[in-house]
Design a protein around this motif. Structure first.
Motif, PDB file in Angstrom:
ATOM      1  N   GLN A 125      49.613  28.906  47.356  1.00  0.00           N
ATOM      2  CA  GLN A 125      48.320  28.776  48.009  1.00  0.00           C
ATOM      3  C   GLN A 125      47.643  30.135  47.963  1.00  0.00           C
ATOM      4  OE1 GLN A 125      48.836  27.228  51.908  1.00  0.00           O
ATOM      5  NE2 GLN A 125      49.193  25.160  51.206  1.00  0.00           N
ATOM      6  N   TYR A 126      46.315  30.115  47.915  1.00  0.00           N
ATOM      7  CA  TYR A 126      45.571  31.367  47.881  1.00  0.00           C
ATOM      8  C   TYR A 126      45.615  32.034  49.245  1.00  0.00           C
ATOM      9  CZ  TYR A 126      43.468  30.513  43.334  1.00  0.00           C
ATOM     10  OH  TYR A 126      43.253  30.324  41.996  1.00  0.00           O
ATOM     11  N   GLU A 127      45.793  33.352  49.241  1.00  0.00           N
ATOM     12  CA  GLU A 127      45.707  34.166  50.452  1.00  0.00           C
ATOM     13  C   GLU A 127      44.746  35.300  50.155  1.00  0.00           C
ATOM     14  OE1 GLU A 127      49.614  35.315  51.598  1.00  0.00           O
ATOM     15  OE2 GLU A 127      50.328  33.252  51.694  1.00  0.00           O
ATOM     16  N   ALA A 128      44.426  36.097  51.186  1.00  0.00           N
ATOM     17  CA  ALA A 128      43.436  37.172  51.020  1.00  0.00           C
ATOM     18  C   ALA A 128      43.884  38.194  49.974  1.00  0.00           C
ATOM     19  CB  ALA A 128      43.186  37.857  52.354  1.00  0.00           C
ATOM     20  N   ALA A 129      45.154  38.565  49.977  1.00  0.00           N
ATOM     21  CA  ALA A 129      45.651  39.548  49.008  1.00  0.00           C
ATOM     22  C   ALA A 129      45.590  38.992  47.588  1.00  0.00           C
ATOM     23  CB  ALA A 129      47.077  39.947  49.356  1.00  0.00           C
ATOM     24  N   ASP A 130      45.789  37.694  47.443  1.00  0.00           N
ATOM     25  CA  ASP A 130      45.736  37.078  46.118  1.00  0.00           C
ATOM     26  C   ASP A 130      44.331  37.145  45.533  1.00  0.00           C
ATOM     27  OD1 ASP A 130      48.425  36.417  46.359  1.00  0.00           O
ATOM     28  OD2 ASP A 130      47.970  34.472  47.264  1.00  0.00           O
ATOM     29  N   TRP A 131      43.308  36.965  46.371  1.00  0.00           N
ATOM     30  CA  TRP A 131      41.933  37.016  45.888  1.00  0.00           C
ATOM     31  C   TRP A 131      41.604  38.400  45.341  1.00  0.00           C
ATOM     32  CZ3 TRP A 131      39.271  32.961  44.759  1.00  0.00           C
ATOM     33  CH2 TRP A 131      39.491  31.765  45.423  1.00  0.00           C
ATOM     34  N   ARG A 132      42.063  39.446  46.046  1.00  0.00           N
ATOM     35  CA  ARG A 132      41.789  40.804  45.576  1.00  0.00           C
ATOM     36  C   ARG A 132      42.477  41.061  44.234  1.00  0.00           C
ATOM     37  NH1 ARG A 132      42.059  42.250  51.394  1.00  0.00           N
ATOM     38  NH2 ARG A 132      44.310  42.156  51.141  1.00  0.00           N
ATOM     39  N   LEU A 133      43.719  40.654  44.109  1.00  0.00           N
ATOM     40  CA  LEU A 133      44.452  40.844  42.856  1.00  0.00           C
ATOM     41  C   LEU A 133      43.800  40.059  41.721  1.00  0.00           C
ATOM     42  CD1 LEU A 133      46.923  41.888  41.267  1.00  0.00           C
ATOM     43  CD2 LEU A 133      48.071  39.778  41.931  1.00  0.00           C
ATOM     44  N   LEU A 134      43.414  38.815  41.985  1.00  0.00           N
ATOM     45  CA  LEU A 134      42.805  37.997  40.942  1.00  0.00           C
ATOM     46  C   LEU A 134      41.444  38.544  40.524  1.00  0.00           C
ATOM     47  CD1 LEU A 134      43.795  34.412  42.089  1.00  0.00           C
ATOM     48  CD2 LEU A 134      44.869  35.851  40.371  1.00  0.00           C
ATOM     49  N   MET A 135      40.694  39.102  41.475  1.00  0.00           N
ATOM     50  CA  MET A 135      39.403  39.707  41.134  1.00  0.00           C
ATOM     51  C   MET A 135      39.604  40.964  40.292  1.00  0.00           C
ATOM     52  SD  MET A 135      36.291  39.355  41.059  1.00  0.00           S
ATOM     53  CE  MET A 135      35.594  38.312  42.272  1.00  0.00           C
ATOM     54  N   LEU A 136      40.638  41.740  40.598  1.00  0.00           N
ATOM     55  CA  LEU A 136      40.955  42.917  39.801  1.00  0.00           C
ATOM     56  C   LEU A 136      41.355  42.521  38.378  1.00  0.00           C
ATOM     57  CD1 LEU A 136      41.497  46.007  39.673  1.00  0.00           C
ATOM     58  CD2 LEU A 136      43.843  45.463  40.329  1.00  0.00           C
ATOM     59  N   VAL A 137      42.187  41.491  38.244  1.00  0.00           N
ATOM     60  CA  VAL A 137      42.606  41.019  36.922  1.00  0.00           C
ATOM     61  C   VAL A 137      41.409  40.476  36.147  1.00  0.00           C
ATOM     62  CG1 VAL A 137      43.990  39.275  35.727  1.00  0.00           C
ATOM     63  CG2 VAL A 137      44.984  40.577  37.593  1.00  0.00           C
ATOM     64  N   PHE A 138      40.522  39.748  36.819  1.00  0.00           N
ATOM     65  CA  PHE A 138      39.348  39.206  36.142  1.00  0.00           C
ATOM     66  C   PHE A 138      38.412  40.324  35.681  1.00  0.00           C
ATOM     67  CE2 PHE A 138      35.071  37.333  36.056  1.00  0.00           C
ATOM     68  CZ  PHE A 138      35.292  36.365  35.094  1.00  0.00           C
ATOM     69  N   THR A 139      38.236  41.355  36.506  1.00  0.00           N
ATOM     70  CA  THR A 139      37.411  42.495  36.113  1.00  0.00           C
ATOM     71  C   THR A 139      38.004  43.210  34.914  1.00  0.00           C
ATOM     72  OG1 THR A 139      36.743  42.762  38.420  1.00  0.00           O
ATOM     73  CG2 THR A 139      36.343  44.618  36.956  1.00  0.00           C
ATOM     74  N   LEU A 140      39.318  43.360  34.918  1.00  0.00           N
ATOM     75  CA  LEU A 140      40.000  43.966  33.779  1.00  0.00           C
ATOM     76  C   LEU A 140      39.844  43.109  32.528  1.00  0.00           C
ATOM     77  CD1 LEU A 140      41.835  46.297  32.852  1.00  0.00           C
ATOM     78  CD2 LEU A 140      43.774  44.885  33.507  1.00  0.00           C
ATOM     79  N   ALA A 141      39.900  41.796  32.677  1.00  0.00           N
ATOM     80  CA  ALA A 141      39.732  40.895  31.535  1.00  0.00           C
ATOM     81  C   ALA A 141      38.318  40.978  30.976  1.00  0.00           C
ATOM     82  CB  ALA A 141      40.055  39.462  31.941  1.00  0.00           C
ATOM     83  N   VAL A 142      37.314  41.092  31.844  1.00  0.00           N
ATOM     84  CA  VAL A 142      35.927  41.217  31.375  1.00  0.00           C
ATOM     85  C   VAL A 142      35.746  42.527  30.614  1.00  0.00           C
ATOM     86  CG1 VAL A 142      33.553  41.556  32.184  1.00  0.00           C
ATOM     87  CG2 VAL A 142      34.908  39.685  33.086  1.00  0.00           C
TER      88      VAL A 142
END
Length: 166
Positions: free
Chosen positions: A52-69
């Protein structure tokens, strides 16, 4: 001092180290998929109901998405440069298709490696799972293709503005 004429000018191959443009076309989506692997694997676990998504997961996923972009932009600009150096002026569609094919790589990864191994053998959960994965892969492909095209357009605009200034 003698200036070289057109007959004396030779254009060096940009892939002197063994990186042919066709190989680059295949390596760009694989490299972007490697960056997105963390986010994609987590998303597959969420769809399967393991996480399940938690607050820490959102930050990590946003960092990974920014790195992917950022990775998509850099690799696509590099791919366009390889095309332009070899006097191939048809860079527009490859600047979209090459990073967009990351969605195909992620779809193949999901169906072969991280596929529905935990799904039961009923047809409905598999249709729902692969339907969601197909939609997510298409969204990733469209987003990264757009990023690649916009980054290439920005690069070409900057290149042309510098050329006119000289």
């Amino acid at each position: 001092v003698a200036f070289p004429t057109e007959a004396e000018v030779t254009i060096a191959k940009p892939y002197g180290m063994g990186i042919h443009p066709t190989v680059g076309t295949l390596l760009v989506p694989i490299a972007i998929s490697a960056v997105l692997n963390v986010e994609w694997t987590f998303m597959i676990k969420v769809i399967q109901g393991d996480e399940q998504y938690e607050a820490a997961d959102w930050r990590l996923l946003m960092l990974v998405f920014t790195l992917a972009v950022a990775t998509t932009a850099v690799l696509t600009i590099g791919h366009v440069v390889f095309r332009l150096v070899t006097h191939n002026k048809r860079w527009w569609w490859p600047s979209f298709v090459v990073p967009a094919s990351t969605g195909v790589v992620l779809l193949l990864y999901t169906t072969t490696i991280a596929g529905g191994s935990r799904l039961d053998h009923a047809i409905a959960p598999r249709v729902v799972f692969y339907g969601h994965v197909l939609l997510a892969a298409m969204a990733v492909g469209l987003a990264l293709g757009s990023v690649g095209t916009l980054a290439s357009l920005w690069f070409i605009a900057r290149l042309c503005s510098k050329k006119k200034a000289e």
